[in-house]
Write a protein that holds these residues in place. Structure first.
Motif, PDB file in Angstrom:
ATOM      1  N   LEU A 177     -26.012  59.318  36.973  1.00 60.04           N
ATOM      2  CA  LEU A 177     -26.570  57.980  36.826  1.00 60.04           C
ATOM      3  C   LEU A 177     -27.269  57.919  35.480  1.00 60.04           C
ATOM      4  O   LEU A 177     -28.065  58.794  35.142  1.00 60.04           O
ATOM      5  CB  LEU A 177     -27.565  57.672  37.947  1.00 60.04           C
ATOM      6  CG  LEU A 177     -27.012  57.739  39.379  1.00 60.04           C
ATOM      7  CD1 LEU A 177     -28.095  57.343  40.384  1.00 60.04           C
ATOM      8  CD2 LEU A 177     -25.790  56.853  39.546  1.00 60.04           C
ATOM      9  N   SER A 178     -26.977  56.883  34.723  1.00 63.01           N
ATOM     10  CA  SER A 178     -27.474  56.811  33.351  1.00 63.01           C
ATOM     11  C   SER A 178     -28.242  55.509  33.124  1.00 63.01           C
ATOM     12  O   SER A 178     -27.857  54.447  33.625  1.00 63.01           O
ATOM     13  CB  SER A 178     -26.298  56.891  32.367  1.00 63.01           C
ATOM     14  OG  SER A 178     -26.733  56.837  31.041  1.00 63.01           O
ATOM     15  N   GLY A 179     -29.337  55.591  32.369  1.00 61.34           N
ATOM     16  CA  GLY A 179     -30.062  54.410  31.936  1.00 61.34           C
ATOM     17  C   GLY A 179     -31.101  53.884  32.894  1.00 61.34           C
ATOM     18  O   GLY A 179     -31.821  52.940  32.565  1.00 61.34           O
ATOM     19  N   GLY A 180     -31.217  54.447  34.088  1.00 60.51           N
ATOM     20  CA  GLY A 180     -32.156  53.934  35.068  1.00 60.51           C
ATOM     21  C   GLY A 180     -33.601  54.265  34.738  1.00 60.51           C
ATOM     22  O   GLY A 180     -33.892  55.119  33.900  1.00 60.51           O
ATOM     23  N   ARG A 181     -34.509  53.588  35.420  1.00 63.24           N
ATOM     24  CA  ARG A 181     -35.937  53.823  35.205  1.00 63.24           C
ATOM     25  C   ARG A 181     -36.395  55.129  35.832  1.00 63.24           C
ATOM     26  O   ARG A 181     -37.445  55.660  35.479  1.00 63.24           O
ATOM     27  CB  ARG A 181     -36.743  52.659  35.793  1.00 63.24           C
ATOM     28  CG  ARG A 181     -36.494  51.322  35.111  1.00 63.24           C
ATOM     29  CD  ARG A 181     -36.989  50.183  35.985  1.00 63.24           C
ATOM     30  NE  ARG A 181     -36.249  50.134  37.251  1.00 63.24           N
ATOM     31  CZ  ARG A 181     -36.480  49.242  38.200  1.00 63.24           C
ATOM     32  NH1 ARG A 181     -37.432  48.347  38.045  1.00 63.24           N
ATOM     33  NH2 ARG A 181     -35.770  49.250  39.323  1.00 63.24           N
ATOM     34  N   ASN A 182     -35.618  55.635  36.793  1.00 56.77           N
ATOM     35  CA  ASN A 182     -35.928  56.897  37.449  1.00 56.77           C
ATOM     36  C   ASN A 182     -34.606  57.574  37.826  1.00 56.77           C
ATOM     37  O   ASN A 182     -33.541  56.962  37.719  1.00 56.77           O
ATOM     38  CB  ASN A 182     -36.820  56.666  38.683  1.00 56.77           C
ATOM     39  CG  ASN A 182     -36.171  55.739  39.696  1.00 56.77           C
ATOM     40  OD1 ASN A 182     -35.142  56.059  40.283  1.00 56.77           O
ATOM     41  ND2 ASN A 182     -36.785  54.571  39.900  1.00 56.77           N
ATOM     42  N   PRO A 183     -34.636  58.832  38.253  1.00 54.87           N
ATOM     43  CA  PRO A 183     -33.384  59.554  38.539  1.00 54.87           C
ATOM     44  C   PRO A 183     -32.585  58.991  39.696  1.00 54.87           C
ATOM     45  O   PRO A 183     -31.422  59.380  39.882  1.00 54.87           O
ATOM     46  CB  PRO A 183     -33.881  60.979  38.869  1.00 54.87           C
ATOM     47  CG  PRO A 183     -35.239  61.074  38.268  1.00 54.87           C
ATOM     48  CD  PRO A 183     -35.823  59.707  38.353  1.00 54.87           C
ATOM     49  N   ASN A 184     -33.154  58.064  40.478  1.00 53.97           N
ATOM     50  CA  ASN A 184     -32.470  57.542  41.664  1.00 53.97           C
ATOM     51  C   ASN A 184     -31.704  56.250  41.413  1.00 53.97           C
ATOM     52  O   ASN A 184     -31.202  55.646  42.357  1.00 53.97           O
ATOM     53  CB  ASN A 184     -33.489  57.313  42.788  1.00 53.97           C
ATOM     54  CG  ASN A 184     -34.156  58.594  43.225  1.00 53.97           C
ATOM     55  OD1 ASN A 184     -33.523  59.637  43.278  1.00 53.97           O
ATOM     56  ND2 ASN A 184     -35.441  58.518  43.510  1.00 53.97           N
ATOM     57  N   GLU A 185     -31.618  55.810  40.163  1.00 58.41           N
ATOM     58  CA  GLU A 185     -30.895  54.573  39.874  1.00 58.41           C
ATOM     59  C   GLU A 185     -30.229  54.682  38.513  1.00 58.41           C
ATOM     60  O   GLU A 185     -30.588  55.531  37.690  1.00 58.41           O
ATOM     61  CB  GLU A 185     -31.847  53.374  39.887  1.00 58.41           C
ATOM     62  CG  GLU A 185     -32.875  53.390  38.755  1.00 58.41           C
ATOM     63  CD  GLU A 185     -33.789  52.181  38.760  1.00 58.41           C
ATOM     64  OE1 GLU A 185     -33.885  51.513  39.809  1.00 58.41           O
ATOM     65  OE2 GLU A 185     -34.395  51.892  37.711  1.00 58.41           O
ATOM     66  N   GLY A 186     -29.247  53.791  38.302  1.00 61.57           N
ATOM     67  CA  GLY A 186     -28.612  53.758  36.992  1.00 61.57           C
ATOM     68  C   GLY A 186     -27.147  53.381  37.059  1.00 61.57           C
ATOM     69  O   GLY A 186     -26.581  53.122  38.134  1.00 61.57           O
ATOM     70  N   ARG A 187     -26.557  53.332  35.872  1.00 62.88           N
ATOM     71  CA  ARG A 187     -25.131  53.062  35.753  1.00 62.88           C
ATOM     72  C   ARG A 187     -24.359  54.303  36.185  1.00 62.88           C
ATOM     73  O   ARG A 187     -24.709  55.430  35.830  1.00 62.88           O
ATOM     74  CB  ARG A 187     -24.806  52.715  34.298  1.00 62.88           C
ATOM     75  CG  ARG A 187     -23.382  52.306  34.064  1.00 62.88           C
ATOM     76  CD  ARG A 187     -23.185  51.891  32.618  1.00 62.88           C
ATOM     77  NE  ARG A 187     -23.128  53.020  31.708  1.00 62.88           N
ATOM     78  CZ  ARG A 187     -22.902  52.907  30.401  1.00 62.88           C
ATOM     79  NH1 ARG A 187     -22.748  51.708  29.861  1.00 62.88           N
ATOM     80  NH2 ARG A 187     -22.852  53.976  29.640  1.00 62.88           N
ATOM     81  N   VAL A 188     -23.301  54.102  36.977  1.00 65.05           N
ATOM     82  CA  VAL A 188     -22.505  55.220  37.462  1.00 65.05           C
ATOM     83  C   VAL A 188     -21.546  55.681  36.365  1.00 65.05           C
ATOM     84  O   VAL A 188     -20.759  54.875  35.849  1.00 65.05           O
ATOM     85  CB  VAL A 188     -21.706  54.834  38.727  1.00 65.05           C
ATOM     86  CG1 VAL A 188     -20.853  55.996  39.200  1.00 65.05           C
ATOM     87  CG2 VAL A 188     -22.650  54.361  39.822  1.00 65.05           C
TER      88      VAL A 188
END
Length: 781
Positions: A433-444
């Motif tokens: 996951l890339s770009g998220g505010r934390n390790p639990n979210e983001g672009r796949v």
């Protein structure tokens, strides 16, 4: 020491990372194959104790639910004894855990939580500052001086991580101690196994004093192999070609560990095995005519070894009398057993690591990593089938264990669950996951092979939904999906990873990795493109779990003939069949009415997906509806054909009632917050408009009545399989009977039909693509 996506970006040797993943297991830090340098770390140094310090050894015993917890027992003067809980603190627990080789203490428990011990109580009124090298150096009444009883035996929970470079020192002449080493691994030796995932055969090696060493096989037994295989996620062991390994051992000089291993075979972890005899090694090169220990493990059907690029099998549970429900990843969940055609749960009285291991092996996993109690992975429905289970550890099924058939006093708040050891497949290293505010979210972002090299890219968001997001969170071991996103412009990833490398993704929800889902393969189709329009997810450790109470439906069903002039509101909301438009105002409609009671048995509140500003006001019900499609009510013929359709009911979600001790949080009145709290339920009574199916045009006969909750998967749940309920229904033209109502295995509903159609279409497309590729290749030749 841990592998991370950032480390991978600095080191493009992805293949090596996948190889390292073969040696992971749950309970110790990662091990590294020979040839891979380990990060530098502070080396463990054996404690130097004053000459007059009592020589003791420790172990964790009792009714354990994890290998790294238990009753603190002390071996002194040839006898095992316990420690009293008087004055004990987290600082004392810290000393115990570090003396056993664990990095730190997590917690401690008084009052014989892990059962009453036997023998002497060696320490009482123990007071430590946390920095002592051994429990014997802490202040106490003196060794063997105590006024406690075994009802006061203390227990501790230690961290999973081990002290780097930990060296086991045996100060006792006899072999009554448990094994304490820094790490264990299975190292593939033969070339045919080095490239396989997971690794199922190779040397058993222990890391002691910062160095990997083999174990002499002179006293090795199949029980030892069974324990090692279980730790690495395999249900059993098998024979191997010993002659090949003897030849290999002669060519390469082994480095042997100082001790043998003595397991009974039912241990969940090697730390519960006893230390065997000290090996009289000559110059550390021989073990009395033996060779290094080799194990060959039998994987469960879902984890059969394949080449690293050829693993495409989705996880499908074996058809057994036991199943797991409510878990975030493969190998964990609430334990449910099938009895007399009805699924029920297990009460957690006496629930232990031993019994949990029987369940794990039965389902094709390894030994149990943890036995959970208190409904930790959600509460089930229906009966509690088993209580006070006692297993030997060698049973083929949990149903073979002794248990109390009476479940008096047990409720679903005591439902037992397990976390099993599963083989390390390396799936986590092929997704990020890339770009998220934390390790639990983001672009796949997915790692794929392009033109002979590995490259990161995005996933097309066309058709991307909750089911696909669930698979991503499971693959990354991040729990459940909380949201699936079709736009990720607010999560800028690396520009080099913007191109789409996977499109047309459709998952069934049981896959262990996104690559196992159906997708377009090499021929990508994504009109929106990647980058800002790529698929994204956010994950959560917990999720709700809605379950419809089938008994309430069965008990409240009745038939009513209602005048059309009293159904004007329902008509405007499309709650009647299409023929109602031709019905005169003084005529009647025949309605099948029932109540629905929907429980939230999960671990977090069920909240509507729609934001508050988009809720819809309904004059008929005089409140806002937060979900336009929350349930489907259908009447089906016995072959599954839909013959009558209830209103696809929009709902106002609220807590109608809750279990004892739980407060209501949501209500529909006064534009209040909507949802269903964990441990509460929302009841729609039979006398509410649209809580029916219009059966005016139905002929007498036998039918199937079906209810589906959250049919479009708008809100993520921990278990969708229990969102279905169906009953047998008999209608003679004058009366109606509802019977045999139960959850699960509903008839196919429309979203699933559409998904199956897409899957069939994708398979045909892939086949045609393959034929075109073959034709192109033959043309080139």
């Amino acid at each position: 020491m841990w592998c991370t996506p950032q480390c991978h970006r600095r080191n493009p040797r992805t293949y090596s990372k996948l190889c390292r993943a073969q040696y992971e297991h749950l309970g110790y830090p990662h091990g590294y194959p020979q040839g891979y340098p380990e990060p530098e770390q502070e080396q463990y140094s054996a404690p130097e104790l004053p000459p007059d310090t009592p020589r003791i050894q420790l172990r964790l015993a009792g009714d354990k639910r994890k290998h790294n917890e238990g009753r603190v027992e002390v071996f002194y003067d040839g006898e095992w004894g316990t420690v009293c809980d008087d004055d004990f603190s987290i600082h004392s627990a810290q000393v115990v855990c570090r003396e056993l080789g664990y990095l730190e203490a997590v917690s401690w428990f008084p009052s014989s939580k892990y059962g009453k011990g036997e023998g002497r109580i060696w320490f009482d009124n123990v007071q430590c500052n946390g920095k002592e090298k051994t429990l014997a150096l802490c202040t106490s009444n003196g060794i063997g001086v105590s006024d406690c009883k075994h009802t006061e035996d203390v227990g501790v929970v230690c961290s999973d991580k081990r002290i780097p470079g930990f060296k086991f020192i045996n100060s006792m002449a006899n072999n009554v101690l448990n094994i304490q080493v820094e790490d264990v691994r299975i190292r593939a030796i033969l070339s045919s196994y080095r490239k396989r995932v997971p690794v199922t055969e190779g040397y058993v090696e222990v890391k002691d004093g910062g160095k990997w060493k083999q174990i002499c096989d002179v006293e090795w037994t199949k029980h030892n192999s069974r324990v090692i295989c279980g730790m690495f996620g395999f249900p059993g062991e098998r024979k191997y070609n010993a002659r090949v390994y003897k030849m290999f051992a002669r060519r390469r000089k082994p480095s042997y560990w100082d001790y043998s291993v003595n397991c009974t075979g039912n241990e969940a972890h090697v730390s519960s095995c006893k230390l065997g005899h000290a090996m009289a090694a000559k110059a550390n090169s021989t073990c009395g005519g033996g060779t290094p220990v080799v194990v060959s493990c039998v994987p469960g059907r879902a984890f059969s070894p394949t080449s690293m690029t050829g693993f495409r099998k989705a996880f499908k549970q074996e058809q057994t009398l036991v199943r797991l429900r409510g878990g975030a990843i493969v190998g964990e969940g609430r334990v449910e057993v099938l009895k007399n055609g009805e699924w029920g749960t297990i009460c957690d009285d006496n629930w232990s690591l031993l019994s949990a291991t029987v369940v794990c092996r039965e389902l094709g996993f390894g030994s149990a990593k943890e036995a959970l109690s208190g409904g930790r992975l959600g509460q089930g429905m229906g009966p509690v089938h088993m209580n006070e289970i006692e297993c030997s550890g060698f049973e083929k099924s949990i149903t073979e264990c002794f248990f109390n058939k009476e479940s008096l006093g047990c409720s679903h708040e005591e439902d037992a669950a397990v976390r099993c050891n599963v083989p390390a497949m390396g799936f986590q290293e092929r997704l990020r996951l890339s770009g998220g505010r934390n390790p639990n979210e983001g672009r796949v972002e997915v790692l794929v092979e392009r033109n002979g090299s590995q490259a990161w890219g995005t996933v097309c968001s066309d058709g991307w939904g909750t089911i696909e997001a669930m698979v991503v969170c499971r693959q990354l071991d991040l729990g459940f999906a909380s949201n699936a996103f079709q736009e990720t412009w607010y999560w800028p990833g690396e520009v080099s990873a913007d191109p789409v490398v996977m499109s047309g993704v459709r998952c069934s929800g049981t896959e262990m990795s996104l690559s196992q889902c159906l997708h377009h393969g090499a021929h990508l189709t994504c009109p929106k493109g990647g980058g800002r329009n790529a698929a994204g997810v956010s994950c959560s450790e917990t999720a709700p779990d809605l379950v419809l109470n089938p008994q309430i439906v069965e008990q409240t069903t009745y038939m009513e003939d209602r005048p059309m002039f009293m159904l004007q509101c329902a008509y405007e909301e499309n709650c009647l069949s299409t023929t109602s438009s031709e019905t005169p105002a003084n005529s009647y409609r025949r309605l099948l009415r029932f109540s629905s009671q929907i429980h939230n048995n999960g671990q977090s509140d069920f909240r509507p997906k729609a934001e508050r500003h988009s809720w819809v006001w309904h004059d008929c019900h005089s409140h806002y509806h937060s979900m336009e499609v929350f349930t489907h009510y259908d009447l089906l013929s016995l072959n599954g054909t839909k013959v009558a359709e209830g209103h696809k009911a929009s709902f106002c979600l609220e807590d109608t009632d809750c279990e004892e001790g739980i407060e209501k949080r949501y209500e529909c009145a006064n534009f209040g917050e909507q949802g269903i709290t964990v441990g509460c339920w929302d009841t729609y009574r039979h006398d509410i408009d649209c809580q029916w199916i219009d059966i005016t045009d139905i002929k007498p006969g036998d039918y199937i009545f079906q209810v589906v909750i959250n049919p479009n998967y708008e809100v993520p749940e921990s278990d969708y399989s229990n969102n279905f309920m169906k009953c047998r229904c008999r209608y003679d033209g004058h009366r109606i009977w509802m019977y045999s109502c139960h959850n699960g295995k509903a008839m196919v509903h429309q979203p699933l039909v559409e998904r199956q159609f897409y899957i069939i279409h994708a398979v045909l497309l892939r086949c045609s693509t393959t034929l075109l590729d073959l034709k192109d290749n033959s043309t080139r030749k």
